[in-house]
Design a protein around this motif. Structure first.
Motif, PDB file in Angstrom:
ATOM      1  N   GLY A  98     -23.389  -3.787  18.680  1.00 12.47           N
ATOM      2  CA  GLY A  98     -22.642  -2.590  18.312  1.00 12.47           C
ATOM      3  C   GLY A  98     -22.225  -1.670  19.429  1.00 12.47           C
ATOM      4  N   GLY A  99     -22.751  -1.883  20.642  1.00 17.74           N
ATOM      5  CA  GLY A  99     -22.459  -0.960  21.736  1.00 17.74           C
ATOM      6  C   GLY A  99     -20.979  -0.790  22.014  1.00 17.74           C
ATOM      7  N   GLU A 100     -20.277  -1.894  22.097  1.00 13.93           N
ATOM      8  CA  GLU A 100     -18.843  -1.839  22.380  1.00 13.93           C
ATOM      9  C   GLU A 100     -18.085  -1.142  21.254  1.00 13.93           C
ATOM     10  N   ILE A 101     -18.524  -1.380  20.030  1.00  7.59           N
ATOM     11  CA  ILE A 101     -17.822  -0.833  18.870  1.00  7.59           C
ATOM     12  C   ILE A 101     -17.947   0.683  18.803  1.00  7.59           C
ATOM     13  N   ILE A 102     -19.148   1.224  19.037  1.00  3.84           N
ATOM     14  CA  ILE A 102     -19.272   2.685  18.968  1.00  3.84           C
ATOM     15  C   ILE A 102     -18.568   3.348  20.151  1.00  3.84           C
ATOM     16  N   ARG A 103     -18.483   2.656  21.277  1.00  3.58           N
ATOM     17  CA  ARG A 103     -17.741   3.212  22.409  1.00  3.58           C
ATOM     18  C   ARG A 103     -16.251   3.298  22.104  1.00  3.58           C
ATOM     19  N   GLU A 104     -15.765   2.353  21.346  1.00  7.41           N
ATOM     20  CA  GLU A 104     -14.362   2.406  20.928  1.00  7.41           C
ATOM     21  C   GLU A 104     -14.118   3.598  19.997  1.00  7.41           C
ATOM     22  N   ILE A 105     -15.090   3.867  19.110  1.00  8.95           N
ATOM     23  CA  ILE A 105     -14.940   5.009  18.200  1.00  8.95           C
ATOM     24  C   ILE A 105     -14.884   6.310  18.994  1.00  8.95           C
ATOM     25  N   THR A 106     -15.803   6.472  19.950  1.00  5.99           N
ATOM     26  CA  THR A 106     -15.821   7.692  20.750  1.00  5.99           C
ATOM     27  C   THR A 106     -14.539   7.829  21.561  1.00  5.99           C
ATOM     28  N   ALA A 107     -14.059   6.726  22.116  1.00  9.69           N
ATOM     29  CA  ALA A 107     -12.825   6.774  22.897  1.00  9.69           C
ATOM     30  C   ALA A 107     -11.641   7.200  22.035  1.00  9.69           C
ATOM     31  N   THR A 108     -11.650   6.779  20.773  1.00  8.13           N
ATOM     32  CA  THR A 108     -10.533   7.086  19.873  1.00  8.13           C
ATOM     33  C   THR A 108     -10.642   8.483  19.273  1.00  8.13           C
ATOM     34  N   THR A 109     -11.855   8.850  18.841  1.00  6.20           N
ATOM     35  CA  THR A 109     -12.035  10.118  18.119  1.00  6.20           C
ATOM     36  C   THR A 109     -12.468  11.271  19.011  1.00  6.20           C
ATOM     37  N   GLN A 110     -12.995  10.940  20.205  1.00  4.25           N
ATOM     38  CA  GLN A 110     -13.534  11.955  21.121  1.00  4.25           C
ATOM     39  C   GLN A 110     -14.785  12.626  20.560  1.00  4.25           C
ATOM     40  N   GLU A 111     -15.482  11.939  19.650  1.00  2.00           N
ATOM     41  CA  GLU A 111     -16.708  12.476  19.067  1.00  2.00           C
ATOM     42  C   GLU A 111     -17.900  11.585  19.407  1.00  2.00           C
ATOM     43  N   SER A 112     -19.100  12.154  19.336  1.00  2.00           N
ATOM     44  CA  SER A 112     -20.319  11.422  19.686  1.00  2.00           C
ATOM     45  C   SER A 112     -20.652  10.371  18.632  1.00  2.00           C
ATOM     46  N   THR A 113     -21.147   9.235  19.096  1.00  2.00           N
ATOM     47  CA  THR A 113     -21.560   8.160  18.199  1.00  2.00           C
ATOM     48  C   THR A 113     -22.930   7.648  18.618  1.00  2.00           C
ATOM     49  N   ALA A 114     -23.601   6.975  17.690  1.00  2.00           N
ATOM     50  CA  ALA A 114     -24.923   6.422  17.999  1.00  2.00           C
ATOM     51  C   ALA A 114     -25.221   5.243  17.093  1.00  2.00           C
ATOM     52  N   ASP A 214     -29.711 -11.419   6.208  1.00  2.00           N
ATOM     53  CA  ASP A 214     -30.310 -11.506   4.879  1.00  2.00           C
ATOM     54  C   ASP A 214     -29.855 -10.366   3.971  1.00  2.00           C
ATOM     55  N   GLY A 215     -28.939  -9.542   4.468  1.00  2.00           N
ATOM     56  CA  GLY A 215     -28.420  -8.442   3.670  1.00  2.00           C
ATOM     57  C   GLY A 215     -29.251  -7.179   3.700  1.00  2.00           C
ATOM     58  N   ARG A 216     -30.311  -7.162   4.497  1.00  2.00           N
ATOM     59  CA  ARG A 216     -31.173  -5.982   4.565  1.00  2.00           C
ATOM     60  C   ARG A 216     -30.596  -4.945   5.521  1.00  2.00           C
ATOM     61  N   CYS A 217     -30.711  -3.683   5.144  1.00  2.00           N
ATOM     62  CA  CYS A 217     -30.269  -2.604   6.020  1.00  2.00           C
ATOM     63  C   CYS A 217     -31.282  -2.446   7.148  1.00  2.00           C
ATOM     64  N   ILE A 218     -30.832  -2.631   8.381  1.00  2.00           N
ATOM     65  CA  ILE A 218     -31.741  -2.564   9.529  1.00  2.00           C
ATOM     66  C   ILE A 218     -31.373  -1.441  10.491  1.00  2.00           C
ATOM     67  N   ALA A 219     -30.184  -0.866  10.313  1.00  2.00           N
ATOM     68  CA  ALA A 219     -29.732   0.169  11.243  1.00  2.00           C
ATOM     69  C   ALA A 219     -28.536   0.888  10.630  1.00  2.00           C
ATOM     70  N   ALA A 220     -28.005   1.845  11.389  1.00  2.00           N
ATOM     71  CA  ALA A 220     -26.835   2.586  10.914  1.00  2.00           C
ATOM     72  C   ALA A 220     -25.960   2.991  12.091  1.00  2.00           C
ATOM     73  N   VAL A 221     -24.668   3.058  11.821  1.00  2.00           N
ATOM     74  CA  VAL A 221     -23.714   3.657  12.757  1.00  2.00           C
ATOM     75  C   VAL A 221     -23.644   5.143  12.424  1.00  2.00           C
ATOM     76  N   LEU A 222     -23.762   5.985  13.435  1.00  2.00           N
ATOM     77  CA  LEU A 222     -23.754   7.434  13.231  1.00  2.00           C
ATOM     78  C   LEU A 222     -22.627   8.070  14.039  1.00  2.00           C
ATOM     79  N   ILE A 223     -21.862   8.929  13.395  1.00  2.00           N
ATOM     80  CA  ILE A 223     -20.847   9.741  14.073  1.00  2.00           C
ATOM     81  C   ILE A 223     -21.202  11.200  13.808  1.00  2.00           C
TER      82      ILE A 223
END
Length: 255
Positions: A98-114, A214-223
């Motif tokens: 997910g690292g690359e993906i959240i960096r793309e969000i921050t680059a586009t929105t200018q907001e913090s992601t985690a 397996d469909g289990r929630c293991i993490a979350a994308v945060l903006i």
């Protein structure tokens, strides 16, 4: 130059490439079905001749990429496919996926992601990208998120059993969890958690669940965004971005 006029070496290379492509087609077809498949079925599904499919399966079986059932003589994917995928799966953890993906969000929105992983008790930030703006929310890597009304915790709680949630409420000293419980069905239905000043008057944040194979929630994308900067357009846009990012990461993790 026709295929017949080509040098023998070129014809051999062409034949090898075709055989490889056909083998991949058979493996991909088997991956789509949880049940055993026969030669006739695979031939129909791949568009290859039965004799070609039979030869491919024989070679794949030698390398344990497929297995043949001793009773029905039908095929499934073999343990050799796991051995091939093993090194990739071992490295495709949440941060790598997910690292690359959240960096793309921050680059586009200018907001913090985690990226926040779920421990079963709280969330832990494993990757974070700061907004380039002067006023921003910062959640350093290693931060533990245990506030039950936080966006990521809403996502995790919505996935827990009622008994698990009650234990967490008790641990957190929450005697009346109705305001938390009341919103969890909505979180599950819409696919994201929303914190609009619930943990901090100046914070607006959205989180979407990342799932494993397996469909289990293991993490979350945060903006996370300062509430003073929120607009109606951002309120509509950012949840969709979080959900799409979580979907992409889930896909990378095999979910």
């Amino acid at each position: 130059m026709s295929q017949e006029d080509q040098p023998p070496a070129a014809q051999t290379r062409r034949g090898s490439i075709t055989a490889l492509a056909n083998g991949i087609r058979v493996l991909q077809t088997l991956s789509h079905y949880p049940t055993l498949r026969g030669v006739t079925e695979l031939a129909a599904e791949t568009g290859l001749h039965k004799s070609t499919v039979s030869r491919i399966l024989s070679t794949l079986e030698e390398h344990q990429l497929v297995e043949r059932d001793g009773t029905t003589r039908r095929y499934r994917l073999g343990v050799g496919t796991v051995a091939i995928a093993g090194p990739l799966l071992a490295h495709l953890d949440v941060r790598r996926a997910g690292g690359e993906i959240i960096r793309e969000i921050t680059a586009t929105t200018q907001e913090s992601t985690a990226l926040v992983t779920w421990t079963g008790v709280d969330g832990v930030v494993v990757d974070h990208v700061d907004s380039p703006r002067l006023v921003k929310h910062i959640t350093p890597v290693g931060t533990r998120i245990g506030r039950l009304r936080a966006a990521s915790m809403q996502v995790f709680l919505a996935e827990c059993t009622a008994g698990h949630r009650q234990r967490l409420y008790s641990t957190n000293g929450l005697s009346d969890p109705q305001d938390v419980e009341a919103g969890l069905d909505e979180v599950a239905q819409r696919g994201y958690g929303l914190n609009d000043g619930r943990t901090d008057p100046e914070e607006w944040s959205v989180a979407a669940p990342i799932r494993d194979y397996d469909g289990r929630c293991i993490a979350a994308v945060l903006i996370a965004v300062p509430r003073s900067r929120m607009t109606d357009a951002a309120r509509a846009d950012l949840p969709a971005r979080a959900v799409e990012a979580a979907r992409q990461i889930t896909q990378r993790l095999g979910g």
